[in-house]
Scaffold this active site. Structure first.
Site, short mmCIF file in Angstrom:
data_model
loop_
_atom_site.label_atom_id
_atom_site.label_comp_id
_atom_site.label_asym_id
_atom_site.label_seq_id
_atom_site.Cartn_x
_atom_site.Cartn_y
_atom_site.Cartn_z
N HIS A 21 0.82 -1.21 0.00
CA HIS A 21 0.00 0.00 0.00
C HIS A 21 0.86 1.27 0.00
CE1 HIS A 21 -2.25 3.13 2.37
NE2 HIS A 21 -3.05 2.97 1.34
N GLU A 68 2.04 2.01 -3.36
CA GLU A 68 0.96 2.60 -4.16
C GLU A 68 0.98 4.12 -4.00
OE1 GLU A 68 -3.14 1.82 -2.82
OE2 GLU A 68 -3.36 3.87 -3.49
N HIS A 69 1.14 4.58 -2.77
CA HIS A 69 1.22 6.04 -2.54
C HIS A 69 2.44 6.64 -3.25
CE1 HIS A 69 -1.74 7.17 0.76
NE2 HIS A 69 -2.02 5.91 0.48
N GLU A 95 -4.04 7.89 7.39
CA GLU A 95 -5.05 7.03 6.75
C GLU A 95 -5.39 5.87 7.69
OE1 GLU A 95 -3.92 5.61 2.88
OE2 GLU A 95 -5.80 4.51 2.59
#
Lengths: 450, 429
Positions: free
Chosen positions: A65, A68-69, A145
């Site tokens: 993840h 991905e950022h 997040e």
């Protein structure tokens, strides 16, 4: 029933819709799947990588993840933030999502902009910078997040803990977002290593849905993605979770008013579209328990017995890892979590001992058939369906066959599969225990005005 | 997710690059306004009826009546109890949806358009419009469920922040009134039935159709549906909300993150200031990663996963708001950054390059807002309910393109007045 519904619909759909999708594979192993849908002058462009949190190891959770950022943080040719700027300037929207089995990136744009989107995605498929100066603030964003979506969300917290208890060796036990301690210790070098290992054309596939012509898309893909070199991927081992022998129970405490009960039974997922049976029967069972407001759970638990404020069933038939059939609900005021668990168990027992009716089966089939038509309304939804089934190791070509096999499930199949999977030995029960906010230091106070 | 999907601008419409969207419009014989978009490609029919029956019409002391009325509306009609009704719909593969917001209550039906499906599905919809049952036992049960869900929401920092924000923005207007455990307990079945009689008639209601119908079929269908509604007088609106004085409210909560909202009542549907505000807001905080707020709060400082500014034009002046969540200990620092970005934007307006980029995106992204029947339905229903011109889609691009930097600046100065800005923080340290 089946004939009556299908016949006029098949006539109403153009032959073009029925010929779809189309697939080609580039020399570097990148697969390109195109579905033509010319109802509006737009297109969805998606790149799916076959890498997700399931590929992470202990101490490095959240890496898929986090990468991905970082994919929005620039290449030598496209500076930090410029990716978003160029998509916005093209009148497009873009985003990305990471799950247990995959990481995917997408743009929705006017169709004229597809070539530029391919240029941008192809660039970051092999040329990402992963600059430590960009990594540091982005890691903070990911921690925010996590706070937003897990730490301050009692339900998400319960499911995070349930996965950690239900799975002991399988990587599904780790949260996609990552444990906070792992995030705190993550470095730009970790992200770069992840990128170098997994972001290659032979570990990806494109899904394009919209007002396009498939041959033209194949040519565009060849032009932009074709030059990227393939590279060997590390061998991946499918980890087999040891057999669970006995019910597992856990409690999560969080500020809340309503308790939440989640019961998860280990369940098979679809591996072989022709040979498997149980996943199809479980799909039907899910529809019969919770397919609409007056399905069994809604009608009996919420409306008649009023033991639950809400009660649902959940099952995903596809995935790289093992599966689970969930029963989830909140007890009504005056009822306890134990009351609700007993009510769920009684409903399961009813299916096991009495089976399900033909009326329920027919109704569930009608709903599934209608939803097959409704899903054609969203280009994004169609792209998601293709991407997801491919991510699970199946093919978009299996989709129609899967729907057909679900349609052929019998009431006897449903009863048999219920008998098979609803066993305490493979059950995990999670309970959210609401905590009052009445600690004087922490209580929501009357507003103070400054 | 790399970020939350950009909050959809509630009324962002332009003209298609292609032929444009043709909204056909007429009135039924009993006066209901109909919008129809012919969409021949898929065998799906969408029908939506919007009533002037939102929470702004809740009677004093009985906040929650509008939502509860809509909630119970489709739980049984005519000779069909709630389960029989749901079973019939499920047998047809039809889906009933909708809900109530501040302004309107919606009832929508998606069905296969083949005559053997759509006929019976529309008959069920007619039955709900003409003779909802409002069974006492169902009302009592749904009120209890609503109460349980409200109590749950009132433990959540996001819900507490949103409630406090609307209350502070609209202290003297119905938009600020929200259901409480006490107001819910005070609601009786008679209240719900009276609200239904008053607000669920043809007056003020609008009907929107999208699907593979000919004009004649659509006209006939609309007549049949409208005929099941009694003629009523549209409800009277309260006085326009007024902006108040600069306020900061802080609520305690144990959450890891603080929730911040800044805003004020800003603009109503159809007001000419809407277009300059929309274009300017893209640069300020509506444009996702290219916006100033996202750059300063997230990209430069890593303060938040998401930060945005948003306009919600309503029947009467709806809110402008800036929202974010951040670790509780840095809430005040983040607030300082937000205020400085907003002040800077109010002082300078957008640069020429920012204005060009905003318009290029908003005009260019237009087809994405209309590329499914579902989206067409939402847009056409909104235009219909708020009485915007039926050619709104055709003129929209010109409206956007004509906006100047000076108009943006002037509209912001007029509408987003710092001296009237309400700030709400929950869980800030």
């Amino acid at each position: 029933m089946l004939k009556r519904l299908l016949f006029p619909i098949a006539l109403a759909l153009s032959t073009q819709v029925l010929a779809n999708p189309f697939e080609a594979t580039l020399g570097n192993g990148l697969r390109v799947i195109v579905k033509e849908d010319n109802r509006a002058p737009t297109v969805v462009h998606m790149v799916w990588y076959r890498v997700g949190s399931v590929d992470e190891v202990d101490g490095r959770s959240g890496l898929a993840h986090m990468l991905e950022h970082m994919m929005f943080k620039g290449t030598p040719g496209v500076g930090p933030g410029q990716f978003n700027q160029r998509v916005a300037a093209a009148g497009g929207r873009d985003n990305a999502f990471t799950n247990r089995d995959y990481t995917a990136y997408f743009q929705q744009v006017p169709k004229e902009q597809l070539a530029e989107m391919m240029q941008l995605e192809a660039d970051r498929m092999r040329h990402l910078s992963v600059d430590p100066k960009e990594f540091a603030p982005e890691l903070k964003v990911v921690m925010e997040e996590r706070r937003l979506r897990t730490d301050d969300d009692p339900q998400a917290k319960l499911f995070e803990q349930m996965n950690a208890v239900a799975w002991q060796t399988h990587p599904y036990r780790r949260p996609v977002i990552g444990w906070m301690d792992d995030l705190e210790n993550m470095t730009a070098a970790d992200a770069k290593a992840w990128y170098d290992q997994w972001y290659v054309p032979n570990n990806a596939y494109l899904v394009v849905v919209g007002d396009v012509e498939h041959d033209a898309v194949f040519r565009l893909a060849e032009k932009h993605y074709g030059p990227l070199a393939r590279r060997e991927l590390p061998a991946r081992r499918d980890i087999v979770e040891p057999q669970q022998q006995g019910v597992r129970r856990l409690v999560v405490k969080a500020p809340a008013e309503l308790p939440l009960l989640a019961m998860g039974y280990k369940a098979p997922v679809l591996r072989d579209v022709e040979r498997d049976h149980d996943p199809y029967a479980l799909e039907m069972l899910g529809a019969i328990l919770d397919g609409y407001d007056a399905a069994r759970f809604g009608k009996r638990l919420v409306r008649e017995q009023q033991v639950a404020v809400q009660a649902s069933a959940g099952y995903e038939a596809t995935g790289r890892g093992p599966g689970m059939f969930h029963l989830i609900g909140s007890p009504a005021p005056g009822k306890s979590v134990a009351d609700l668990e007993n009510a769920f168990r009684a409903e399961i027992a009813r299916v096991v001992t009495e089976g399900v009716s033909e009326t329920e089966m027919t109704r569930a089939r009608a709903q599934i058939l209608a939803s097959q038509i409704y899903k054609l309304d969203s280009m994004f939804g169609q792209a998601m369906e293709i991407g997801s089934i491919e991510a699970a190791g199946l093919s978009w070509r299996d989709t129609d066959r899967i729907v057909a096999r679900v349609q052929r499930v019998t009431a006897v199949d449903v009863q048999a599969v219920a008998k098979k999977i609803f066993r305490d030995d493979t059950l995990t029960v999670g309970v959210l225990e609401p905590q009052p906010l009445d600690n004087p230091l922490r209580r929501p106070s009357a507003p103070t005005r400054h | 997710m790399q970020r939350l999907l950009i909050v959809l601008l509630a009324c962002c419409l332009t003209v298609t690059a292609r032929a444009g969207v043709d909204i056909q419009h007429w009135k039924t014989t009993n006066g209901m306004r109909v919008h129809f978009v012919a969409s021949p490609a898929l065998p799906i029919l969408d029908v939506q009826i919007d009533f002037a029956a939102g929470s702004m019409f809740d009677p004093p002391g009985k906040s929650g009546v509008a939502a509860l009325t809509r909630g119970v509306l489709d739980l049984g009609a005519g000779e069909l109890d709630e389960n029989a009704l749901a079973d019939r719909l499920a047998d047809l593969g039809a889906v009933l949806a909708g809900g109530a917001d501040t302004d309107r209550a919606s009832l929508s039906l998606r069905t296969l358009s083949t005559p053997d499906k759509r006929g019976p599905a529309l008959d069920l919809l007619k039955k709900i419009l003409a003779s909802p049952r409002f069974d006492a036992a169902i009302f009592t049960r749904e009120r209890a469920r609503t109460l349980a869900e409200l109590k749950e929401a009132m433990t959540r920092p996001d819900a507490l922040a949103a409630r406090a924000f609307w209350s502070a923005l609209y202290p003297d207007h119905p938009y600020g009134q929200q259901a409480t455990p006490d107001s819910l307990a005070a609601i009786t079945l008679a209240d719900v039935k009276a609200f239904h009689v008053r607000h669920y008639g043809a007056g003020g209601a609008t009907l929107t159709l999208v699907g593979p119908l000919g004009r004649d079929e659509a006209v006939e269908l609309a007549e049949r549906l409208a005929a099941s509604l009694p003629a009523t007088v549209p409800p009277v609106l309260p006085a326009q909300p007024q902006q108040g004085s600069r306020t900061l409210l802080s609520l305690r909560h144990p959450a890891a993150q603080a929730h911040l909202h800044l805003g004020l009542p800003a603009v109503e549907r159809g007001h000419p200031d809407y277009f300059p505000l929309l274009v300017g807001n893209y640069t300020l905080g509506g444009g996702g990663f290219v916006s100033r707020l996202m750059q300063e709060i997230r990209e430069k400082r890593g303060f938040a996963y998401d930060v945005y500014s948003h306009l919600s034009p309503l029947r009467q002046a709806g809110p402008f708001q800036i929202s974010l969540q951040t670790q509780r200990t840095q809430a005040f620092e983040a607030l300082k950054v937000v205020r400085s970005v907003l002040d800077g934007f109010l002082r300078e307006g957008p640069s020429e390059a920012e204005l060009v980029a905003a318009k290029a995106h908003l005009v260019g992204a237009f087809p994405l807002r209309l590329d499914s029947n579902q989206k067409l339905l939402e847009q056409a229903a909104t235009i219909n309910f708020y009485g915007l011109p039926p050619d709104y889609l055709e003129t929209y691009r010109q409206q956007l393109t004509a906006v100047t930097a000076d108009q943006v600046k002037q509209a912001f100065v007029r509408r987003i007045r710092p001296e009237a800005l309400v700030t709400v923080m929950v869980a800030a340290e």
